[in-house]
Design a protein around this motif. Structure first.
Motif, PDB file in Angstrom:
ATOM      1  N   ASN A  73       0.802  -1.235   0.000  1.00  0.00           N
ATOM      2  CA  ASN A  73       0.000   0.000   0.000  1.00  0.00           C
ATOM      3  C   ASN A  73       0.834   1.284   0.000  1.00  0.00           C
ATOM      4  OD1 ASN A  73      -2.610  -1.295   0.076  1.00  0.00           O
ATOM      5  ND2 ASN A  73      -2.195  -1.783   2.228  1.00  0.00           N
ATOM      6  N   HIS A  74       1.983   1.246  -0.672  1.00  0.00           N
ATOM      7  CA  HIS A  74       2.827   2.445  -0.723  1.00  0.00           C
ATOM      8  C   HIS A  74       2.188   3.573  -1.525  1.00  0.00           C
ATOM      9  CE1 HIS A  74       5.738   0.217   1.375  1.00  0.00           C
ATOM     10  NE2 HIS A  74       6.474  -0.240   0.359  1.00  0.00           N
ATOM     11  N   GLU A  75       1.295   3.209  -2.453  1.00  0.00           N
ATOM     12  CA  GLU A  75       0.675   4.238  -3.284  1.00  0.00           C
ATOM     13  C   GLU A  75      -0.220   5.174  -2.462  1.00  0.00           C
ATOM     14  OE1 GLU A  75      -2.322   0.845  -3.275  1.00  0.00           O
ATOM     15  OE2 GLU A  75      -0.151   1.121  -3.158  1.00  0.00           O
ATOM     16  N   ASN A  76      -0.588   4.744  -1.250  1.00  0.00           N
ATOM     17  CA  ASN A  76      -1.448   5.560  -0.383  1.00  0.00           C
ATOM     18  C   ASN A  76      -0.688   6.196   0.783  1.00  0.00           C
ATOM     19  OD1 ASN A  76      -3.813   4.877  -1.871  1.00  0.00           O
ATOM     20  ND2 ASN A  76      -3.874   2.898  -0.810  1.00  0.00           N
ATOM     21  N   ASP A  77       0.631   6.064   0.761  1.00  0.00           N
ATOM     22  CA  ASP A  77       1.454   6.554   1.874  1.00  0.00           C
ATOM     23  C   ASP A  77       2.322   7.719   1.396  1.00  0.00           C
ATOM     24  OD1 ASP A  77       3.181   6.944   4.024  1.00  0.00           O
ATOM     25  OD2 ASP A  77       3.461   4.803   4.409  1.00  0.00           O
ATOM     26  N   ILE A  78       2.118   8.901   1.993  1.00  0.00           N
ATOM     27  CA  ILE A  78       2.875  10.085   1.559  1.00  0.00           C
ATOM     28  C   ILE A  78       4.373   9.945   1.812  1.00  0.00           C
ATOM     29  CG2 ILE A  78       0.914  11.644   1.865  1.00  0.00           C
ATOM     30  CD1 ILE A  78       2.170  12.563   4.496  1.00  0.00           C
ATOM     31  N   ALA A  79       4.764   9.015   2.702  1.00  0.00           N
ATOM     32  CA  ALA A  79       6.188   8.812   2.990  1.00  0.00           C
ATOM     33  C   ALA A  79       6.935   8.321   1.755  1.00  0.00           C
ATOM     34  CB  ALA A  79       6.358   7.814   4.137  1.00  0.00           C
ATOM     35  N   TYR A  80       6.196   7.778   0.766  1.00  0.00           N
ATOM     36  CA  TYR A  80       6.830   7.219  -0.427  1.00  0.00           C
ATOM     37  C   TYR A  80       6.709   8.136  -1.642  1.00  0.00           C
ATOM     38  CZ  TYR A  80       7.288   2.991   2.303  1.00  0.00           C
ATOM     39  OH  TYR A  80       7.644   2.098   3.288  1.00  0.00           O
ATOM     40  N   ASP A  81       6.190   9.341  -1.426  1.00  0.00           N
ATOM     41  CA  ASP A  81       6.029  10.278  -2.542  1.00  0.00           C
ATOM     42  C   ASP A  81       7.359  10.741  -3.114  1.00  0.00           C
ATOM     43  OD1 ASP A  81       3.326  10.064  -2.281  1.00  0.00           O
ATOM     44  OD2 ASP A  81       3.006  12.034  -1.367  1.00  0.00           O
ATOM     45  N   ASN A  82       8.421  10.684  -2.296  1.00  0.00           N
ATOM     46  CA  ASN A  82       9.719  11.183  -2.744  1.00  0.00           C
ATOM     47  C   ASN A  82      10.661  10.060  -3.187  1.00  0.00           C
ATOM     48  OD1 ASN A  82      11.471  13.323  -3.297  1.00  0.00           O
ATOM     49  ND2 ASN A  82      12.520  13.102  -1.324  1.00  0.00           N
ATOM     50  N   VAL A  83      10.095   8.897  -3.517  1.00  0.00           N
ATOM     51  CA  VAL A  83      10.919   7.800  -4.040  1.00  0.00           C
ATOM     52  C   VAL A  83      11.286   8.117  -5.487  1.00  0.00           C
ATOM     53  CG1 VAL A  83      10.926   5.366  -4.747  1.00  0.00           C
ATOM     54  CG2 VAL A  83       9.988   6.034  -2.519  1.00  0.00           C
ATOM     55  N   VAL A  84      12.580   8.115  -5.797  1.00  0.00           N
ATOM     56  CA  VAL A  84      13.046   8.459  -7.148  1.00  0.00           C
ATOM     57  C   VAL A  84      13.441   7.228  -7.953  1.00  0.00           C
ATOM     58  CG1 VAL A  84      13.798  10.743  -6.433  1.00  0.00           C
ATOM     59  CG2 VAL A  84      15.431   8.839  -6.344  1.00  0.00           C
ATOM     60  N   LEU A  85      13.622   6.081  -7.258  1.00  0.00           N
ATOM     61  CA  LEU A  85      13.985   4.850  -7.969  1.00  0.00           C
ATOM     62  C   LEU A  85      13.421   3.643  -7.218  1.00  0.00           C
ATOM     63  CD1 LEU A  85      15.587   3.645 -10.372  1.00  0.00           C
ATOM     64  CD2 LEU A  85      17.528   3.365  -8.788  1.00  0.00           C
ATOM     65  N   HIS A  86      12.788   2.754  -7.961  1.00  0.00           N
ATOM     66  CA  HIS A  86      12.266   1.502  -7.420  1.00  0.00           C
ATOM     67  C   HIS A  86      13.206   0.388  -7.866  1.00  0.00           C
ATOM     68  CE1 HIS A  86       8.536  -1.341  -6.945  1.00  0.00           C
ATOM     69  NE2 HIS A  86       9.283  -1.290  -5.859  1.00  0.00           N
ATOM     70  N   VAL A  87      13.868  -0.255  -6.914  1.00  0.00           N
ATOM     71  CA  VAL A  87      14.820  -1.325  -7.215  1.00  0.00           C
ATOM     72  C   VAL A  87      14.160  -2.663  -6.911  1.00  0.00           C
ATOM     73  CG1 VAL A  87      17.086  -2.296  -6.697  1.00  0.00           C
ATOM     74  CG2 VAL A  87      16.770   0.186  -6.699  1.00  0.00           C
ATOM     75  N   VAL A  88      14.112  -3.555  -7.885  1.00  0.00           N
ATOM     76  CA  VAL A  88      13.417  -4.836  -7.715  1.00  0.00           C
ATOM     77  C   VAL A  88      14.272  -5.978  -8.246  1.00  0.00           C
ATOM     78  CG1 VAL A  88      11.164  -3.690  -7.916  1.00  0.00           C
ATOM     79  CG2 VAL A  88      12.229  -4.716  -9.946  1.00  0.00           C
ATOM     80  N   TRP A  89      13.917  -7.184  -7.834  1.00  0.00           N
ATOM     81  CA  TRP A  89      14.576  -8.377  -8.370  1.00  0.00           C
ATOM     82  C   TRP A  89      13.824  -8.880  -9.611  1.00  0.00           C
ATOM     83  CZ3 TRP A  89      19.256  -9.938  -7.641  1.00  0.00           C
ATOM     84  CH2 TRP A  89      19.651 -11.228  -7.985  1.00  0.00           C
ATOM     85  N   GLU A  90      12.489  -8.810  -9.516  1.00  0.00           N
ATOM     86  CA  GLU A  90      11.649  -9.208 -10.642  1.00  0.00           C
ATOM     87  C   GLU A  90      10.636  -8.103 -10.941  1.00  0.00           C
ATOM     88  OE1 GLU A  90       9.771 -12.960  -9.975  1.00  0.00           O
ATOM     89  OE2 GLU A  90      11.626 -13.965  -9.342  1.00  0.00           O
ATOM     90  N   HIS A  91      10.519  -7.756 -12.199  1.00  0.00           N
ATOM     91  CA  HIS A  91       9.566  -6.713 -12.598  1.00  0.00           C
ATOM     92  C   HIS A  91       8.312  -7.385 -13.152  1.00  0.00           C
ATOM     93  CE1 HIS A  91       8.040  -2.892 -13.844  1.00  0.00           C
ATOM     94  NE2 HIS A  91       8.064  -3.208 -15.141  1.00  0.00           N
ATOM     95  N   ASP A  92       7.205  -7.337 -12.387  1.00  0.00           N
ATOM     96  CA  ASP A  92       5.983  -8.008 -12.815  1.00  0.00           C
ATOM     97  C   ASP A  92       4.810  -7.054 -13.048  1.00  0.00           C
ATOM     98  OD1 ASP A  92       5.689  -7.372 -10.149  1.00  0.00           O
ATOM     99  OD2 ASP A  92       4.758  -9.261  -9.574  1.00  0.00           O
ATOM    100  N   SER A 101       2.520   9.498 -13.334  1.00  0.00           N
ATOM    101  CA  SER A 101       3.819   9.291 -13.991  1.00  0.00           C
ATOM    102  C   SER A 101       4.398   7.958 -13.526  1.00  0.00           C
ATOM    103  CB  SER A 101       4.777  10.434 -13.648  1.00  0.00           C
ATOM    104  OG  SER A 101       5.021  10.480 -12.252  1.00  0.00           O
ATOM    105  N   GLU A 102       5.061   7.252 -14.450  1.00  0.00           N
ATOM    106  CA  GLU A 102       5.595   5.932 -14.110  1.00  0.00           C
ATOM    107  C   GLU A 102       6.874   6.058 -13.294  1.00  0.00           C
ATOM    108  OE1 GLU A 102       6.653   1.661 -16.311  1.00  0.00           O
ATOM    109  OE2 GLU A 102       6.097   3.431 -17.494  1.00  0.00           O
ATOM    110  N   LEU A 103       6.983   5.259 -12.241  1.00  0.00           N
ATOM    111  CA  LEU A 103       8.154   5.294 -11.357  1.00  0.00           C
ATOM    112  C   LEU A 103       9.319   4.565 -12.020  1.00  0.00           C
ATOM    113  CD1 LEU A 103       9.270   6.064  -8.534  1.00  0.00           C
ATOM    114  CD2 LEU A 103       8.401   3.873  -7.694  1.00  0.00           C
ATOM    115  N   ALA A 104      10.483   5.206 -12.060  1.00  0.00           N
ATOM    116  CA  ALA A 104      11.679   4.576 -12.631  1.00  0.00           C
ATOM    117  C   ALA A 104      12.024   3.312 -11.852  1.00  0.00           C
ATOM    118  CB  ALA A 104      12.850   5.554 -12.592  1.00  0.00           C
ATOM    119  N   THR A 105      12.244   2.219 -12.603  1.00  0.00           N
ATOM    120  CA  THR A 105      12.479   0.910 -11.972  1.00  0.00           C
ATOM    121  C   THR A 105      13.748   0.271 -12.504  1.00  0.00           C
ATOM    122  OG1 THR A 105      10.093   0.561 -11.699  1.00  0.00           O
ATOM    123  CG2 THR A 105      11.508  -1.381 -11.547  1.00  0.00           C
ATOM    124  N   LEU A 106      14.575  -0.247 -11.580  1.00  0.00           N
ATOM    125  CA  LEU A 106      15.806  -0.960 -11.933  1.00  0.00           C
ATOM    126  C   LEU A 106      15.643  -2.433 -11.558  1.00  0.00           C
ATOM    127  CD1 LEU A 106      18.870  -1.111 -12.707  1.00  0.00           C
ATOM    128  CD2 LEU A 106      19.353  -0.571 -10.292  1.00  0.00           C
TER     129      LEU A 106
END
Length: 426
Positions: A73-92, A101-106
């Motif tokens: 539920n990060h999309e509803n948490d203002i604490a995550y509004d300033n995330v500039v990069l989403h780092v993942v192991w698997e992109h699903d 706007s789409e969040l940059a993902t590595l």
């Protein structure tokens, strides 16, 4: 795959660091990975990252799968509004901000050396090991290991000091009173530690202060509160203590209903509660300002002199009230004093130095390095892998390592596990 491993890869840059691109095809240049956050909120604060030529200062969030963003539920948490990069192991799935706007993902898996992954899996592959890194613990360089053990020792001091801090708050910063409680617990060792602790808590320290000049009063106070003067034993010493305790109990309104029962079973006679309580009484009879002397004392030899006390005369020919024994002077041994220093004195000196910003922390380290290593099952097991413990500082550090890292599988926060994974990825 565990998120903890992804944190490790990101934090220590254990992946191909150049020519990174987002799933959207934009270039990524990492100037600063950020500060690891162990509390709620994004995983890394204050990162500095250039995405597609645009420099961003903000936070990084790490997940095993992209969809975990919505699962948590990060999309509803203002604490995550300033995330500039989403780092993942698997992109699903694609992740969007509130403004669509789409969040940059590595995808970190694409840039991680297969040998690093294999080594990580090897680290946790065998649950039957005593510790996960058992096969390669001996390969650690002595310098790296000793430096890590020193850090672990201070971690253990910090943990012990929290207990003392809590007691200090309850006693309105009466250091002498807290020292008495902690020493009493220590004198009880494992079997009677809790009983002696409850005994010390049942006595207002002002009563100890008022009784210090009279060794018989102190013994009557300790034995009486421990419930050892409740029988009808016909010897002069016992009857005098009983009479003295009845006087003290009435004078100071003492109650011992909350004191746990002391135990004799499976103890060697020198560790009987009668002997240890008499020695504790002798210590406080001989040292009126014990706390001040502990703070002023900075060598192991001086501490041995400070704690060189024996029982009162009666206990030179007894271990219990009922039966006499061969005469012997029952003085605190160096090994017992070592335990008192390790578990009570040095933690108190450490906390006092920390609160008063003096230089006693250095003396704590020096003394701990001079005390002989403990020889318990944890220390023996580590020494069987690699001879590493030669002092109390190191044995205490190994206990901290086993209980707070190995047993909790925090290998990626440990220098040993870190070194093992790091040397594979080249």
């Amino acid at each position: 795959m565990r998120e903890e491993f992804l944190h490790y890869l990101w934090k220590y840059k254990k992946f191909q660091f150049s020519q990174l691109t987002t799933v959207q095809g934009e270039s990524i240049v990492i100037s600063k990975v950020g500060e690891h956050n162990f509390n709620s909120g994004p995983d890394f604060f204050n990162a500095l990252i250039k995405v597609g030529g645009q420099l961003w200062a903000g936070n990084v969030e790490i997940h095993v799968k992209s969809s975990d963003w919505y699962l948590h539920n990060h999309e509803n948490d203002i604490a995550y509004d300033n995330v500039v990069l989403h780092v993942v192991w698997e992109h699903d799935t694609q992740i969007f901000r509130k403004d669509n706007s789409e969040l940059a993902t590595l995808i970190l898996k694409d840039y991680t050396d297969i040998r690093t992954i294999e080594n990580y899996n090897d680290l946790f592959s065998n649950e039957r090991r005593w510790i996960h890194c058992e096969p390669f613990f001996a390969d650690m360089k002595r310098f790296d290991l000793q430096h890590w053990l020193e850090r672990l020792y201070f971690e253990r001091l910090e943990r012990k000091s929290k207990t003392i801090e809590s007691l200090l708050e309850d006693s309105k910063n009466d250091w002498e009173a807290i020292l008495f409680i902690m020493l009493a617990k220590n004198f009880g060792l494992k079997v009677n530690g809790h009983a002696f602790y409850t005994l010390a808590n049942s006595i207002d320290y002002s009563v100890v202060r008022k009784s210090q000049n009279n060794i018989e009063q102190l013994e009557a106070l300790f034995f009486g509160q421990a419930g050892l003067l409740d029988k009808d034993i016909q010897n002069g010493y016992y009857q005098e203590l009983k009479k003295e305790y009845q006087f003290l109990r009435q004078k100071f309104q003492l109650a011992n209903i909350s004191v746990a029962s002391v135990q004799f079973f499976r103890l060697r006679p020198p560790n009987f509660p009668t002997i240890r309580l008499s020695q504790l009484a002798s210590l406080y009879h001989n040292q009126n300002t014990l706390f001040s002397k502990i703070i002023e004392t900075n060598t192991l030899e001086a501490f041995y002199d400070l704690f060189k006390v024996s029982t009162s005369k009666f206990w030179e020919t007894h271990y219990t009230f009922e039966k006499s024994s061969k005469a012997s002077v029952k003085t605190l041994t160096h090994s017992f004093i070592d335990l008192v220093l390790i578990n009570t004195v040095l933690p108190i000196k450490f906390l006092y130095a920390k609160q008063h910003r003096n230089e006693s922390e250095d003396s704590v380290l020096q003394i701990a390095n001079k005390i002989a290593s403990e020889n318990n099952s944890i220390v023996q097991a580590f020494n069987n892998l690699k001879k590493v413990s030669e002092s109390a500082l190191q044995s205490q550090a190994l206990i901290q390592l086993k209980t707070e890292y190995c047993d909790k599988s925090k290998c990626l926060q440990c220098v040993v596990g870190n070194k093992f994974i790091g040397k594979i990825a080249k």
